[in-house]
Design an enzyme around this catalytic site. Structure first.
Site, short mmCIF file in Angstrom:
data_model
loop_
_atom_site.label_atom_id
_atom_site.label_comp_id
_atom_site.label_asym_id
_atom_site.label_seq_id
_atom_site.Cartn_x
_atom_site.Cartn_y
_atom_site.Cartn_z
N GLU A 26 1.01 -1.18 -0.02
CA GLU A 26 -0.04 0.04 0.04
C GLU A 26 0.89 1.19 0.10
O GLU A 26 1.60 1.35 0.84
CB GLU A 26 -0.84 -0.04 1.13
CG GLU A 26 -1.93 -1.16 1.10
CD GLU A 26 -2.83 -1.51 2.40
OE1 GLU A 26 -2.69 -0.72 3.31
OE2 GLU A 26 -3.55 -2.44 2.13
N GLU B 74 3.57 13.60 -4.90
CA GLU B 74 3.15 13.44 -3.37
C GLU B 74 3.83 14.30 -2.54
O GLU B 74 5.05 13.98 -2.28
CB GLU B 74 2.95 12.06 -2.93
CG GLU B 74 2.39 11.78 -1.60
CD GLU B 74 2.56 10.39 -0.90
OE1 GLU B 74 3.34 10.04 -0.92
OE2 GLU B 74 1.43 9.88 -0.72
P1 NAD Z 1 8.63 5.01 3.68
O1 NAD Z 1 8.65 4.37 2.69
O2 NAD Z 1 9.95 6.24 4.15
O3 NAD Z 1 8.97 4.27 5.39
C1 NAD Z 1 7.96 2.96 5.52
C2 NAD Z 1 8.41 1.96 6.32
O4 NAD Z 1 9.54 1.38 5.50
C3 NAD Z 1 9.38 2.56 7.32
O5 NAD Z 1 9.36 1.55 8.34
C4 NAD Z 1 10.80 2.47 7.06
O6 NAD Z 1 11.61 2.27 8.05
C5 NAD Z 1 11.00 1.15 6.07
N1 NAD Z 1 11.96 1.27 4.92
C6 NAD Z 1 12.42 2.51 4.16
N2 NAD Z 1 13.23 1.87 3.47
C7 NAD Z 1 13.46 0.46 3.49
C8 NAD Z 1 13.87 -0.41 2.80
N3 NAD Z 1 14.82 -0.13 1.90
N4 NAD Z 1 13.60 -1.66 3.15
C9 NAD Z 1 13.06 -2.15 4.18
N5 NAD Z 1 12.20 -1.17 4.82
C10 NAD Z 1 12.36 0.18 4.57
O7 NAD Z 1 7.30 5.66 4.40
P2 NAD Z 1 6.87 6.81 5.32
O8 NAD Z 1 7.59 8.06 5.30
O9 NAD Z 1 7.08 6.21 6.65
O10 NAD Z 1 5.34 6.82 5.11
C11 NAD Z 1 4.86 7.75 4.19
C12 NAD Z 1 4.22 7.13 2.78
O11 NAD Z 1 3.55 6.16 3.09
C13 NAD Z 1 3.41 8.12 1.82
O12 NAD Z 1 4.06 8.06 0.75
C14 NAD Z 1 2.27 7.59 1.96
O13 NAD Z 1 1.24 7.70 1.00
C15 NAD Z 1 2.41 6.31 2.15
N6 NAD Z 1 1.45 5.51 2.84
C16 NAD Z 1 0.42 4.75 2.06
C17 NAD Z 1 -0.55 3.97 2.34
C18 NAD Z 1 -1.76 3.28 1.73
O14 NAD Z 1 -2.47 2.61 2.31
N7 NAD Z 1 -1.53 3.27 0.44
C19 NAD Z 1 -0.87 4.36 3.91
C20 NAD Z 1 -0.36 5.15 4.77
C21 NAD Z 1 1.04 6.02 4.01
#
Ligand code: NAD
Length: 492
Positions: A260, A396
């Protein structure tokens, strides 16, 4: 609410094989309201990631694997009870990590965290499988049916915007379907996940079934987890770019993936809408949680005949929002998650202004004259006047901001709304029934609301098209993803 912040003077630890484990590597957990350090967090190293995955793998073959679905789901209800029993602590922890308002934490985040366990526990009990009575050409008959098994070790990787809600949205159905979990919350929001580990422990979830690792993504716990050969599936919520990195890391093991991801959601406001409802609903969809919900609207398309009136009304709503202390119960909007994210949002504001945007309201950082000036606040912001190709209309932002464009006819509005690399959510505001159905069906998104926003039924399919995700979760869609069916064919 006077509940002290849980673990305020302690280290937030990992939870591996039923034990809370610290680490030599500590990082600070920062409060985005005033930049203060809430507590420290023990980052899991590669060995700890391996320990967590292997303990989960062992647990799959142990007591957990022998439980009936009723027994498993009774335990999940106990987890929900445990969250509710410590409701105030969860609220305090979520507010400290995110700065979100008391209203939001108490009405959305924590109640949904508990509800996810109840809903998926109950659904799992009525999960059915297919059965076919087969006739072959040579006259023989067979009975074909499927049995569901868990996928195995599921890595749950969560973001910071709705920390408990989004982590439990994935791990509750995964556990209900019999899987074992290694979860990693965002490094920005480690607290409610740590409380959840305590609740799991106290509820009697067998050791190894739920493991929690703290840390970062790249070259840290997140990446070590998704690369691990004994992780069978990765369920992830976060940025599209991170989804792509996880897909690459998971490729060698051909792991099952459910993603997601990000959005650049459009709202279309027709001239025949209920004006006041459209303004109020749109204000919620743009500014809730400081615009940090994946479903928030960042692009608005408003019929030219009501454009000026709508822009003025939305401006009024934005300027009425009370920004400030999360504990003040009249606060509508807290800070964004971190200084780094504030700088990113402000850089988008600056790029819009340098592209020639009209600043309807906001566009900068508020000044309070107190400790909040050390926090990560940004102003609720509305822009108009940009081309559809501008950076802020395409990418975004994940902040409290939207750009509003006028349109003249329905097809033009649909085309502009769909002209995006993302496809998560859309909102349509109209009182014309035929138009509502006609337009909603043409939106290239996972969910389209008509005359509403964020009205969720957890049994419905949820996910995104294009850069916004892979697969669908929600209701049976979740249980199907977290289950591996084996077809059994019996010759009769
Ligand atoms: P992010 O992708 O930066 O981080 C999310 C998670 O992934 C964190 O726990 C982070 O430590 C981990 N992560 C980062 N790099 C990684 C890697 N290389 N390997 C494994 N894990 C890794 O996202 P964020 O900044 O925490 O959240 C915001 C984003 O999430 C926005 O783009 C938002 O639209 C999206 N989001 C989507 C939904 C949905 O249902 N579609 C819901 C909520 C948030």
């Amino acid at each position: 609410m006077n509940t002290p912040i849980p673990h305020a003077d302690a280290v937030l630890r990992n939870y591996i094989n039923g034990e809370f484990i610290s680490s030599a590597m500590l990082f600070d957990n920062i409060n985005p309201v005033d930049g203060s350090i809430i507590n420290q967090v023990a980052e899991a190293d590669k060995t700890m990631v391996d320990d967590a995955v292997m303990s989960a793998k062992r647990a799959l073959k142990g007591e957990w694997g022998q439980l009936s679905v009723d027994q498993r789901c009774a335990l999940l209800h106990k987890v929900a009870d445990g969250i509710e029993a410590r409701f105030d602590e969860f609220v305090a922890a979520e507010m400290a990590d995110t700065g979100k308002s008391f209203f939001q934490a108490t009405t959305i985040d924590i109640p949904r965290g508990a509800a996810n366990f109840r809903i998926f526990a109950d659904l799992a009990k009525s999960q059915s499988t297919e059965c076919f009575h087969t006739h072959t050409q040579d006259g023989s008959k067979a009975l074909n049916y499927a049995v569901n098994k868990p996928l195995g070790v599921v890595a749950v990787i969560a973001p910071w915007n709705l920390p408990l809600l989004l982590m439990t949205w994935k791990l509750a159905p995964a556990m209900a379907a019999g899987n074992v979990i290694v979860a990693k919350p965002s490094e920005e929001t480690p607290a409610t996940a740590t409380l959840l580990a305590e609740v799991m422990h106290d509820a009697g979830i067998p050791k190894g079934v739920f493991n929690l690792l703290h840390g970062f993504g790249h070259q840290s716990a997140g990446e070590f987890l998704t690369q691990h050969e004994h992780v069978d599936a990765v369920t992830f919520t976060g940025e599209s770019r991170t989804g792509s990195a996880i897909m690459k890391a998971s490729a060698d093991g051909v792991k099952a993936l459910s993603f997601e991801l990000g959005g650049k959601n459009a709202g279309i406001i027709f001239e025949d809408c209920d004006f006041d409802e459209a303004v109020a609903g749109t204000a919620r969809s743009v500014f809730t949680n400081g615009g940090q919900v994946c479903l928030c609207t960042e692009r608005l398309y408003v019929h030219r005949s009501i454009f000026d009136k709508f822009v003025a009304a939305l401006k009024d709503k934005a300027e009425q929002l009370k920004i400030g202390w999360p504990l003040d119960q009249s606060t509508d909007m807290g800070p964004v998650i971190s200084h780094k994210h504030r700088d990113k949002v402000v850089a988008y504001y600056e790029s819009a202004i340098s592209d020639g945007a009209t600043v309807v309201t906001g566009g900068g950082v508020p000044k309070f004259g107190d400790a909040r000036d050390n926090g990560a606040f940004v102003e609720p912001t509305i822009f108009t006047g940009l081309s559809e190709q501008s950076k802020i209309v395409k990418e975004e932002v994940f902040g409290p901001v939207c750009h509003i464009t006028p349109f003249d006819d329905e097809d033009e509005a649909i085309n502009m709304a769909n002209d995006s690399r993302y496809g998560l959510a859309a909102t349509v505001w109209t009182t014309n029934l035929q138009r509502a159905h006609r337009v909603a069906e043409q939106m290239d998104v996972g969910i389209c609301w008509v005359n509403a926003w964020y009205l969720r039924d957890l049994r419905t399919p949820f996910g995104g098209m294009k850069l916004s995700g892979v697969g669908r979760e929600g209701g049976v869609h979740s249980l199907n993803f977290y289950s591996e069916p084996t077809n059994i064919c019996i010759k009769l």
